[in-house]
Motif scaffolding. Structure first.
Motif, PDB file in Angstrom:
ATOM      1  N   ILE A  75      25.582 -52.359  86.721  1.00 33.51           N
ATOM      2  CA  ILE A  75      25.791 -51.419  87.825  1.00 33.51           C
ATOM      3  C   ILE A  75      25.910 -49.984  87.333  1.00 33.51           C
ATOM      4  O   ILE A  75      25.651 -49.040  88.074  1.00 33.51           O
ATOM      5  CB  ILE A  75      27.053 -51.830  88.631  1.00 33.51           C
ATOM      6  CG1 ILE A  75      27.034 -51.202  90.033  1.00 33.51           C
ATOM      7  CG2 ILE A  75      28.351 -51.401  87.931  1.00 33.51           C
ATOM      8  CD1 ILE A  75      26.993 -52.161  91.128  1.00 33.51           C
ATOM      9  N   THR A 282      32.177 -42.133  78.477  1.00 28.41           N
ATOM     10  CA  THR A 282      31.295 -42.114  79.635  1.00 28.41           C
ATOM     11  C   THR A 282      29.949 -41.520  79.265  1.00 28.41           C
ATOM     12  O   THR A 282      29.865 -40.477  78.627  1.00 28.41           O
ATOM     13  CB  THR A 282      31.951 -41.327  80.775  1.00 28.41           C
ATOM     14  OG1 THR A 282      33.184 -41.958  81.079  1.00 28.41           O
ATOM     15  CG2 THR A 282      31.074 -41.318  82.011  1.00 28.41           C
ATOM     16  N   GLU A 385      34.599 -34.314  86.790  1.00 29.69           N
ATOM     17  CA  GLU A 385      35.832 -35.098  86.974  1.00 29.69           C
ATOM     18  C   GLU A 385      36.551 -35.324  85.653  1.00 29.69           C
ATOM     19  O   GLU A 385      37.770 -35.260  85.569  1.00 29.69           O
ATOM     20  CB  GLU A 385      35.493 -36.479  87.548  1.00 29.69           C
ATOM     21  CG  GLU A 385      35.255 -36.482  89.038  1.00 29.69           C
ATOM     22  CD  GLU A 385      34.250 -37.566  89.395  1.00 29.69           C
ATOM     23  OE1 GLU A 385      34.052 -38.499  88.592  1.00 29.69           O
ATOM     24  OE2 GLU A 385      33.642 -37.451  90.481  1.00 29.69           O
TER      25      GLU A 385
ATOM     26  N   GLU B  69      34.146 -45.759  85.295  1.00 28.76           N
ATOM     27  CA  GLU B  69      33.355 -44.563  85.557  1.00 28.76           C
ATOM     28  C   GLU B  69      32.949 -44.471  87.023  1.00 28.76           C
ATOM     29  O   GLU B  69      31.988 -43.807  87.371  1.00 28.76           O
ATOM     30  CB  GLU B  69      32.150 -44.475  84.617  1.00 28.76           C
ATOM     31  CG  GLU B  69      31.280 -45.712  84.574  1.00 28.76           C
ATOM     32  CD  GLU B  69      30.184 -45.615  83.510  1.00 28.76           C
ATOM     33  OE1 GLU B  69      29.242 -44.853  83.731  1.00 28.76           O
ATOM     34  OE2 GLU B  69      30.274 -46.303  82.480  1.00 28.76           O
ATOM     35  N   ILE B  71      31.822 -46.658  89.374  1.00 32.43           N
ATOM     36  CA  ILE B  71      30.625 -47.233  89.984  1.00 32.43           C
ATOM     37  C   ILE B  71      30.743 -48.730  90.256  1.00 32.43           C
ATOM     38  O   ILE B  71      30.072 -49.248  91.142  1.00 32.43           O
ATOM     39  CB  ILE B  71      29.373 -46.895  89.124  1.00 32.43           C
ATOM     40  CG1 ILE B  71      28.070 -47.185  89.865  1.00 32.43           C
ATOM     41  CG2 ILE B  71      29.392 -47.630  87.794  1.00 32.43           C
ATOM     42  CD1 ILE B  71      27.703 -46.207  90.925  1.00 32.43           C
ATOM     43  N   GLY B  89      36.251 -38.117  96.959  1.00 36.93           N
ATOM     44  CA  GLY B  89      35.020 -38.698  96.411  1.00 36.93           C
ATOM     45  C   GLY B  89      35.185 -39.294  95.032  1.00 36.93           C
ATOM     46  O   GLY B  89      34.260 -39.247  94.235  1.00 36.93           O
ATOM     47  N   VAL B  90      36.360 -39.843  94.735  1.00 34.69           N
ATOM     48  CA  VAL B  90      36.538 -40.509  93.448  1.00 34.69           C
ATOM     49  C   VAL B  90      37.222 -41.858  93.634  1.00 34.69           C
ATOM     50  O   VAL B  90      37.950 -42.067  94.593  1.00 34.69           O
ATOM     51  CB  VAL B  90      37.368 -39.676  92.440  1.00 34.69           C
ATOM     52  CG1 VAL B  90      36.620 -38.421  92.029  1.00 34.69           C
ATOM     53  CG2 VAL B  90      38.740 -39.347  92.992  1.00 34.69           C
ATOM     54  N   GLN B  94      38.788 -42.612  88.340  1.00 36.98           N
ATOM     55  CA  GLN B  94      38.377 -41.226  88.110  1.00 36.98           C
ATOM     56  C   GLN B  94      39.485 -40.235  88.452  1.00 36.98           C
ATOM     57  O   GLN B  94      39.243 -39.039  88.565  1.00 36.98           O
ATOM     58  CB  GLN B  94      37.133 -40.907  88.943  1.00 36.98           C
ATOM     59  CG  GLN B  94      35.934 -41.743  88.530  1.00 36.98           C
ATOM     60  CD  GLN B  94      34.853 -41.673  89.596  1.00 36.98           C
ATOM     61  OE1 GLN B  94      35.023 -42.126  90.718  1.00 36.98           O
ATOM     62  NE2 GLN B  94      33.734 -41.087  89.243  1.00 36.98           N
ATOM     63  N   TYR B  96      42.646 -38.289  87.236  1.00 40.35           N
ATOM     64  CA  TYR B  96      43.179 -37.859  85.940  1.00 40.35           C
ATOM     65  C   TYR B  96      44.602 -37.353  86.110  1.00 40.35           C
ATOM     66  O   TYR B  96      44.991 -36.888  87.185  1.00 40.35           O
ATOM     67  CB  TYR B  96      42.255 -36.802  85.307  1.00 40.35           C
ATOM     68  CG  TYR B  96      41.024 -37.479  84.768  1.00 40.35           C
ATOM     69  CD1 TYR B  96      40.949 -37.878  83.445  1.00 40.35           C
ATOM     70  CD2 TYR B  96      39.981 -37.837  85.626  1.00 40.35           C
ATOM     71  CE1 TYR B  96      39.863 -38.582  82.964  1.00 40.35           C
ATOM     72  CE2 TYR B  96      38.890 -38.556  85.162  1.00 40.35           C
ATOM     73  CZ  TYR B  96      38.836 -38.925  83.823  1.00 40.35           C
ATOM     74  OH  TYR B  96      37.767 -39.640  83.356  1.00 40.35           O
ATOM     75  N   LYS B 235      32.530 -42.625  97.461  1.00 39.97           N
ATOM     76  CA  LYS B 235      31.153 -42.151  97.463  1.00 39.97           C
ATOM     77  C   LYS B 235      30.874 -41.274  98.679  1.00 39.97           C
ATOM     78  O   LYS B 235      29.707 -40.959  98.967  1.00 39.97           O
ATOM     79  CB  LYS B 235      30.181 -43.337  97.410  1.00 39.97           C
ATOM     80  CG  LYS B 235      30.286 -44.135  96.116  1.00 39.97           C
ATOM     81  CD  LYS B 235      29.888 -43.310  94.899  1.00 39.97           C
ATOM     82  CE  LYS B 235      30.508 -43.870  93.622  1.00 39.97           C
ATOM     83  NZ  LYS B 235      30.417 -42.951  92.476  1.00 39.97           N
TER      84      LYS B 235
END
Lengths: 640, 269
Positions: A75, A282, A385, B69, B71, B89-90, B94, B96, B235
């Motif tokens: 993915i 990453t 990010e 990451e 996804i 959007g994370v 993601q 931190y 997303k």
């Protein structure tokens, strides 16, 4: 000694697969439902295989350690998938894709396998589009392409920076259809912990239910492993945290040969390491190298400066300088080593000095920020990010990281290992990428194996198995394997030592990276080989695994995986030490040309090294399969 | 080294939901975590806390994670009341530590929904999503039967919009964020992805009816247009797709009610 018959069909290269398909045995439709096939893993290879085998009428059981098949690490593949469609009219062909892949692999893969891969590549794109994979398109509605490393044509199909996701969701939807139809029995959160061999053939697995802790036996007429690569032996990598080698390693300990473990891929464009707490690296897709330019300062004293303040004349676009015809799209192994070299010279960017710039300012000038955002927006977002920096304003900093393993279980042309009935697909096998994989080829291989190879070749094996001859899980072989796994599980819990599993994984990772990373020498490898066995002993004496065996226990899961890495790491280093040449991702500093390129030794090492387990505390046996190049001349790779 | 712009380390109190197993009582437990690098990810902070707990002889906090990451959709935590925590959007992986301040109390809970039963601590069972997908979230295209990929042009706008919908990672934040625990955004994304493409037309009605009825049967709530789902979506999938789903569902329902199925329509599958 294992029998390694590659079973490569005779005849002209372009006819081998076609001829083979007409010659291998078939299983008649009414008989297919009498066979049960276990597929372990549900990435591109596993889910495409499980779905397609079920469509053919076989009864399929699919095991995944994830909570859903859609989570497999395929993915995360970003950039794209190659196919010899020649939609761009730029001179591509099946032969060119074949040739680029052979050359990219530094002449260490099998010609026949690679040619087949190039042939089926065109079918993969057709299949994915039919499933609704939303590939990027031109305004006319036809498919768009871009370029990837190691190629001078645009043959890469993509779905923004999420190609792997979209391809996997396509295969997952096909798998879901077959699960819904009752043709696939799905076992999520179930980890394969052993392969069961009955009468010399693979006839089942032992699995642990990760939620309840139940350890159960599952019999089948054939077992298919599609469990991915072993890059997490380095601890820090672009792999998912859960990615592991347990399925293939335990199959190795049951007699399946492990081929070319030292062929590991270091990807040139990853976000650099930031601290010792770090759990993963990453990737920034290779596709960025289509428009981004890679450089470091010419002068050491500029290394710590703000990159925007360094004038053009003081920048060294070293890939464009050293490899003018491929430039920033040089293959991964070459680009990674070049980055290491300029950083070792003290010209690396950032506080650690382990980074090079990936600069989009020219592309933004040429195309505008909006166009760059459309092509790569999500990658710039990921970078932002993680680093809190904008790649639109300042050049990104990147550094190579462990990304893929070309080695894996040995398979013949039918993708069957030396253990009859055990098939291995995708990254878990060794067959198609030689010593270095080109970008956008992993997705191609995973889906090629699952959709278009195994559905044909597994029939050839099953046709020789009497329907209904599948052993019972009550048989002694299953009982013994199950007891062994129970014993191992309890042993982890009973050690009650002083250090968490993660400490051992980190230490192993450091040994591996220092001894067997981007550049290897006899000395570094021997040092690693001295350090790994005591580390393994220390693990078995003083690891601390809390909790119990009969609930969800992530420490216990991790303990089993790290225990396997502590063995596999040693084999990897041994293979690297024995292969006294440089090829692709395996770079032995002793074997290089004056310009730093890999120096192969085709006289002595034009072969596959397939290691065979000989028992605990015994040296493994190194079998070889010669690589007979009939159609391509082995030569020095040249990307200049 | 990515950390050059933020350097001060921070200490936090972690207030975490601990629950030993399904259907067992759970409670919040506080843990102190000191001297954290702000460039550490939230999950890396949990790794550190877990190693400390292990060394103290306590059971580490079970949390779902894999790709780290953003996804794979495995990670799932409600941080300070927000699915996937602060940031737009994370996904959880993601987030931190630089998003928090020194001395903060950070509350961490599992995604809560009746259709997502808790397995342990922060891990929930989201297999309901797989079941919805199995009911109709596909285009039937038997391997080997596909025509040439360029035989069917798809307008770029449609393909791009389909891709927007297809970006869903199946994490379940939309459900966790919704006061009704509705899965409408998830279903809408899948229905729209396929429905926007010419390949998806043959099964369009059947797909939307099957997916919606499975969603209802699995205990997800209804949509009352609060749009918390799209706000929480890692997303940023837009709730406009829910309107499209409703339109598809209505049309399919009417067609289904008035158009008799041909005899033997299901005979060949």
């Amino acid at each position: 000694m294992a029998q390694l018959d590659s079973k490569i069909p005779s005849g002209p290269l372009a006819d081998k697969w076609r001829k083979h398909k007409t010659e291998i045995k078939l299983v008649n439709p009414a008989n297919k439902r009498k066979y049960e096939i276990i597929v372990v893993g549900a990435g591109l290879a596993g889910s495409s295989a499980a779905a397609t085998l079920a469509e053919l009428g076989y009864r399929v059981k699919n095991f995944v350690f994830h909570d859903s098949p859609r989570r497999a690490h395929s993915i995360a593949a970003q950039g794209g998938i190659n196919a010899a469609k020649n939609y761009q009219n730029d001179g591509d062909s099946v032969y060119r894709l074949f040739y680029d892949t052979i050359k990219g692999g530094d002449y260490r893969s099998r010609e026949a396998n690679v040619h087949r891969l190039a042939e089926v590549s065109v079918n993969i794109i057709d299949q994915c589009v039919a499933q609704g994979v939303p590939f990027a398109r031109e305004y006319g509605g036809l498919l768009a392409n871009r370029s990837f490393g190691g190629a001078q044509v645009s043959r890469t199909f993509y779905a923004r920076g999420q190609t792997g996701q979209q391809l996997l969701l396509g295969a997952y939807s096909a798998l879901s259809r077959m699960v819904g139809a009752g043709a696939v029995e799905l076992h999520t959160q179930s980890e394969m912990l052993d392969l069961v061999i009955v009468g010399g053939q693979a006839k089942g697995i032992i699995a642990r239910d990760l939620v309840t802790g139940a350890i159960t036996s599952h019999a089948a007429d054939a077992v298919v492993l599609a469990t991915g690569g072993y890059g997490n032996v380095f601890n820090l990598s672009t792999y998912a945290r859960g990615s592991n080698a347990t399925a293939i390693w335990r199959a190795y300990k049951r007699g399946a040969c492990f081929a070319n473990p030292c062929y590991t891929q270091i990807h040139p464009t990853c976000i650099p390491v930031s601290g010792d707490y770090q759990s993963k690296l990453t990737l920034m897709s290779e596709s960025l190298r289509n428009d981004g330019r890679i450089w470091v300062p010419k002068k050491k004293e500029d290394a710590k400066k703000d990159p925007n303040s360094i004038p053009e004349a003081d920048r060294d676009y070293y890939l464009e300088r050293m490899y003018p015809s491929f430039g920033n799209l040089a293959p991964r192994d070459i680009a990674s080593r070049a980055a290491k070299r300029v950083c070792d010279e003290g010209r690396g960017a950032g506080a650690s000095g382990l980074g090079v710039y990936l600069d989009f300012s020219d592309a933004i000038k040429r195309l505008g920020e909006a166009a760059v955002r459309e092509r790569y927006g999500n990658l710039f977002d990921i970078y932002h990010e993680i680093t809190a920096e904008s790649g639109y304003q300042t050049p990104m900093r990147i550094y190579p990281a462990v990304h893929y393993t070309m080695g894996g279980l040995w398979v013949d042309y039918n993708l069957m290992s030396n253990v009859p009935g055990l098939f291995v697909l995708g990254e878990a096998n060794f067959s198609d990428h030689g010593a270095n994989r080109l970008g956008a080829s992993a997705l191609m291989q995973g889906l090629g194996d699952g959709y278009f190879v195994i559905p044909y070749t597994i029939g050839d094996y099953l046709a020789g198995q009497k329907p209904g001859s599948r052993p019972s899980t009550d048989s002694a072989d299953f009982k013994a394997a199950e007891a062994g796994i129970r014993g191992m599980t309890n042993r982890f819990l009973d050690i009650k030592g002083k250090q968490p599993v993660s400490h051992f994984h980190k230490r192993l990772g450091k040994v591996m990276w220092d001894g067997c990373g981007m550049a290897r020498t006899k000395a570094t490898l021997e040092k690693a080989l001295r350090e790994i066995p005591p580390l393994r002993e220390e693990f078995w004496a003083s690891v601390l695994v809390p909790g119990s065996a009969d609930t969800l226990n992530q420490s216990l899961e991790q303990a089993g995986r790290v225990a396997d890495f502590l063995e596999l790491g040693e084999l990897l280093c041994l293979d690297a030490l024995t292969r006294e040449e440089s090829c692709g991702g395996h770079f032995r500093e002793e074997h290089q040309y004056p310009d730093g390129e890999c120096k192969r030794d085709d006289e002595k090492f034009a072969h596959v090294a397939a290691w065979e387990f000989q028992g605990k505390d015994k040296a493994p046996l190194r079998n070889t399969e010669p690589l007979n190049y009939e159609f391509v001349k082995m030569s020095v790779r040249n990307y200049k | 080294m990515v950390a050059e712009n933020t350097t001060k380390n921070l200490s936090i109190t972690l207030r975490v939901w601990r629950q030993a197993g399904p259907n067992q009582p759970g409670k919040f437990v506080d843990y102190q975590s000191k001297d954290l690098n702000p460039n550490m990810s939230f999950l890396e902070m949990l790794d550190v806390v877990n190693d400390e707990l292990t060394l103290k002889g306590e059971e580490p906090i079970a949390f779902a994670h894999d790709c780290r990451e953003g996804i794979c959709g495995t990670c799932s935590a409600t941080i300070n009341g927000k699915a996937h925590g602060p940031g737009k959007g994370v996904a959880t992986c993601q987030v931190y530590m630089r998003a928090f301040r020194d001395g903060d109390v950070i509350t961490v809970e599992p995604f809560r929904a009746a259709a997502f039963p808790i397995i342990k601590d922060l891990i929930v069972d989201r297999s309901a999503f797989d079941k919805i997908q199995q009911a109709g979230g596909f285009i039937t295209a038997r391997t080997g039967s596909a025509p040439d990929a360029n035989a069917l042009p798809v307008p770029k706008g449609d393909a791009d919009l389909a891709m927007d919908a297809a970006a869903c990672i199946g994490c379940g934040a939309c459900v966790a964020a919704c006061k009704n625990a509705s899965a409408m955004l998830f279903v809408a994304a899948k229905v729209s992805h396929f429905g926007l493409l010419p390949q998806g037309q043959a099964e369009r009605d059947r797909r939307v009816l099957a997916m919606v009825s499975t969603m209802d049967a699995l205990g997800f709530g209804n949509c009352t247009n609060q749009y918390e789902c799209s706000a929480a979506c890692p997303k940023l999938i837009t709730h406009d797709f829910i309107a499209r789903l409703n339109r598809d569902y209505l049309g399919a329902t009417i067609r289904h009610a008035f158009k008799p199925e041909p005899a033997g329509a299901d005979g060949g599958t």
